[in-house]
Design a protein around this motif. Structure first.
Motif, PDB file in Angstrom:
ATOM      1  N   SER A  48     -61.647   1.894 -48.835  1.00 19.68           N
ATOM      2  CA  SER A  48     -61.613   2.226 -47.400  1.00 19.68           C
ATOM      3  C   SER A  48     -63.019   2.356 -46.847  1.00 19.68           C
ATOM      4  N   GLN A  92     -55.958   2.369 -42.665  1.00 17.02           N
ATOM      5  CA  GLN A  92     -55.038   2.936 -43.664  1.00 17.02           C
ATOM      6  C   GLN A  92     -54.239   4.070 -43.011  1.00 17.02           C
ATOM      7  N   ASP A 177     -56.177  -2.443 -44.606  1.00 19.18           N
ATOM      8  CA  ASP A 177     -56.384  -1.382 -45.590  1.00 19.18           C
ATOM      9  C   ASP A 177     -55.042  -0.723 -45.928  1.00 19.18           C
ATOM     10  N   GLU A 178     -54.493  -1.134 -47.051  1.00 18.94           N
ATOM     11  CA  GLU A 178     -53.205  -0.603 -47.530  1.00 18.94           C
ATOM     12  C   GLU A 178     -52.130  -0.636 -46.451  1.00 18.94           C
TER      13      GLU A 178
HETATM   14 MG   LIG Z   1     -58.306   3.935 -49.046  1.00 11.20          MG
END
Ligand SMILES: [Mg+2]
Ligand SMILES: Nc1ncnc2c1ncn2[C@@H]1O[C@H](COP(=O)(O)OP(=O)(O)O)[C@@H](O)[C@H]1O
Lengths: 256, 496
Positions: A48, A92, A177-178
């Motif tokens: 991240s 995220q 991000d995820e």
């Molecule tokens: Mg992360």
């Protein structure tokens, strides 16, 4: 010719309660145009942070290294300039904006980016039409546009809203991000389709994920494994399958 | 947060050049000598050709004022005001006779044009000269008050046909003395407080509105105040009376030139709502706030009060306060009629060295009276803002209900925000709810917006407007848009 995105020797740290904490320790990564790359790696390894540094978050101090994006010095640009240049980050943890109407937010963003790119701004009617279609393609309820940005959205709704924003802002480089974390299988497929629709020779993506499932849909060109603030291993899609089966621990031991 | 600090500093350098209404108009003025005494009060009354009862009323107020002291309980500080060092009467010179646009000094018209105030009825009615893509606004009747005098009132014909009186209060004194005499001072008594007493003694003009039984006023009414002359105070007086089953929506706006000196603005507004009547009173207050070091700016010491006299009547105050060096203002509702409703929606923005102490009073007297208070306070720079609100429930107000929500948003860490609620309930069955929050614009929110392509200034504007949404949506449509822009301008360079 320089690459589309070229990260070399990138080091970054954060000042956490008066203590300097080094997070990125020399990231090298090159993404050619039109390719989708994935980053995998254990929690806390700096994935991240890398995405924040690329997007221009000011809390992180870049201590060494460089990033060029389409021939420009990315690190010298303001976050909004990076967005205008085509960089998009699907967070995220998407941020809530109380009282800010989602459609209004999206239109303000789309028009800011269009202005910066020398395109004509969209009026409310044209924009709403576009936004409704995009929302529909992501199986989002129409009332999501009327609600306040991310306020009271479920985890899955927030992620879809990120993909909606990406769809409307038409980036040339997206970092996810995820985005797949916390999604059920159907939502996962819808999100993946949203990314795949953007795929073109002029669009690249960096996908941060822990799961093989998303990569099944996206079929990345390269996989990178990150540990302790570095890319320690890169390879083809088969790498992701091995991580999925064997876990990170074995890998990290091998790489060390 | 280096970049954020940079932006803040960069824009702080701009100081108050962001105040876009700060120009001065060169115009021939009729000015009373400086100072305040009985002779000045008599002079004002004489200039206005007032009846004897009104002069007596003024003199009573003046004598009371002399024995009163400036209130000190508000959380504001300023050097002592020399009340003898100002002019209490300033009027643009003009010919006598009925008012029409043709007779108004062209310089004055230009001033209002610059301010974007629509005074040309014809153009408005015909809907001509609209920029592309802009839809025709519904017409708004405007009373333009320049320094202490009303210069023109538009759409009087249309309003007269509906039976609505909308005119300068000085004219109402001549044309409708029985109405003025009946209601003037009936909501805010002459000696209510220091500033109200001062206003009662020396007020020069303001607006008068009367809506007869059963009439819904066919258009928005608006008064636009402009202070121009140096060393003058502005003391306007507004009186709005709405009879049974009638309704009106009224808006006031104001600006002033940029000056190093402080100027006093002490207005009184009285509203009277009879049975089933409703009054919506909106203010966009944009007096000159002073420069970034706190030099100059208007002292805005204002008394506004509405009486819900009839059953089921309703008074709703909406204010967007962005200007003034100091604001001292508590628009209130006296809920006498059974089932009457009082509302107060407020956004108060302070930046640089501004100080605001503002809020409301809801006095529940009748049964089943209801009140709602939504106050949004935004402080930036070194400014200081206080919400001060009183909810009082009298013993007979069974079934009374109040809901209060006070939210403060801080920008930077040198500003202050305070919430001072007073709750006095003398009826066990009353329901009073109070909620309060304090928050900051987070780095996360700013970064999220900027990642999507918004500049930092636009991001702050968006977040602040989101914070104020519950109040802004109460404003008439076309003013809500202006208020949004104003909020953003007021906060330029305040990010931190
Ligand atoms: Mg992360
Ligand atoms: N703002 C921050 N303040 C303090 N520590 C941080 C901050 N951001 C990241 N870190 C730390 O840096 C490391 C990497 O975090 P992150 O980039 O979020 O990892 P990942 O996304 O790979 O899980 C973690 O140890 C995390 O706690």
């Amino acid at each position: 010719m320089s690459q589309f995105l070229e990260i070399s020797g990138l080091c970054a740290r954060i000042d956490a309660d008066g203590q300097e904490k080094q997070i990125l320790r020399g990231v090298d990564l090159t993404i050619p145009p039109g390719e989708v790359h994935a980053i995998m790696g254990p929690n806390g390894c700096g994935k991240s942070t890398l995405s924040y540094v690329l997007a221009g978050r000011e809390d992180y101090e870049v201590t060494a290294g460089s990033v060029t994006f389409k021939g420009q010095d990315l690190l010298a640009m303001e976050p909004e300039e990076r967005a205008a240049a085509g960089l998009f980050l699907a967070f995220q943890s998407p941020i809530e904006l109380p009282g800010v109407n989602n459609a209004n937010f999206l239109r303000t963003a789309v028009n800011a980016v269009r202005r910066a790119r020398g395109l004509e701004e969209l009026d409310a009617v044209a924009f709403l039409k576009m936004a409704r279609e995009a929302a529909k393609s992501l199986s989002m309820a129409p009332d999501m546009l009327k609600r306040n940005v991310n306020v009271g959205f479920s985890g899955g709704e927030k992620k879809r809203n990120e993909v909606l924003q990406m769809t409307l802002l038409q980036p040339s480089f997206a970092i996810l991000d995820e985005t797949d974390s916390g999604l059920d299988v159907d939502a996962l497929r819808i999100v993946a389709e949203g990314v795949n629709r953007l795929r073109s020779p002029d669009f690249s993506a960096l996908v941060i994920t822990h799961h093989q499932k998303l990569l099944d849909y996206l079929v990345p060109d390269r996989i990178h494994v990150m540990a302790k603030g570095r890319i320690i291993l890169s390879g083809g899609p088969e790498l992701a399958k091995r991580i999925d089966q064997e876990g990170y621990t074995k890998f990290l031991a091998e790489a060390a | 947060m280096p970049a954020v600090t940079e932006t803040r500093e960069a824009v702080e350098k701009l100081g108050q050049s962001t105040y876009k209404w700060g120009f001065e108009t060169d115009i021939q003025m009729d000015l009373a000598p400086k100072g305040l005494n009985e002779d000045i009060v008599r002079l004002i009354s004489a200039r206005k050709n007032e009846p004897e009862w009104l002069l007596e009323w003024r003199l009573t107020a003046f004598r009371k004022w002399q024995s009163m002291k400036e209130p000190t309980w508000a959380k504001v500080s300023y050097p002592p005001i020399d009340y003898q060092d100002a002019h209490y009467y300033a009027a643009p010179r003009k010919k006598e006779g009925p008012k029409s646009l043709d007779e108004v000094d062209p310089e004055l018209l230009k001033t209002y044009e610059k301010l974007g105030i629509p005074l040309h009825e014809q153009a408005l009615l015909a809907g001509v000269e609209l920029p592309e893509g802009e839809t025709a606004r519904p017409p708004v009747a405007v009373d333009a008050v320049f320094d202490s005098v009303s210069v023109v009132t538009t759409f009087r014909k249309t309003l007269e046909e509906a039976g609505v009186i909308f005119c300068p209060i000085s004219e109402a004194v001549q044309e409708h003395p029985e109405l003025v005499r009946k209601y003037l001072g009936s909501v805010v008594p002459v000696a209510d407080n220091f500033y109200a007493a001062l206003n009662s003694a020396v007020f020069t003009d303001g607006s008068f509105v009367y809506v007869p039984k059963g009439v819904r006023c066919p258009m928005e009414l608006s008064t636009y105040f402009r202070i121009n002359a140096r060393n003058t105070g502005q003391f306007e007086r507004t009186l709005i009376v709405v009879e049974d089953g009638a309704s009106v929506s009224y808006l006031e706006g104001c600006t002033a030139p940029m000056r190093d000196e402080n100027q006093l603005h002490a207005a009184v507004v009285e509203l009277v709502a009879m049975e089933d009547a409703s009054i919506k009173y909106s203010t966009v207050q944009n007096w000159y706030p002073g420069d970034s070091e706190g030099r100059g700016g208007i002292y805005n010491f204002v008394t506004k009060r509405g009486a819900c006299r009839g059953a089921r009547s309703k008074i709703s105050w909406t204010q967007v306060e962005t200007g003034s060096a100091i604001t001292w203002k508590y628009p209130s509702c006296i809920l006498q009629g059974d089932g009457s409703v009082g509302e107060f929606y407020s956004v108060a923005v302070t930046n640089n060295c501004q100080q605001a102490d503002t809020g409301t009073k809801m006095i529940h007297i009748g049964r089943n009276t209801r009140s709602t208070i939504i106050a949004k306070t935004i402080s930036a720079g070194r400014s200081d803002s206080t919400y001060r609100g009183l909810v009082r429930v009298q013993p007979k107000a069974s079934g009374a209900r109040n809901f209060t929500q006070c939210d403060s948003l801080l920008i930077g860490d040198e500003c202050g925000a305070h919430t001072v609620p007073y709750i006095e309930s003398r009826n066990m069955a009353a329901r009073i709810e109070h909620e309060a929050t304090t928050s900051k614009i987070s780095e996360d929110q700013l970064f999220y917006c900027r990642q999507r392509g918004l500049s930092e200034e636009d991001a702050v504007g968006l977040i602040v407007n989101g914070f104020c949404r519950d109040v802004l949506k109460e404003l008439p449509m076309e003013f809500a848009v202006e208020a949004q822009k104003l909020l953003q301008i007021s906060l330029e360079g305040s990010v931190g």
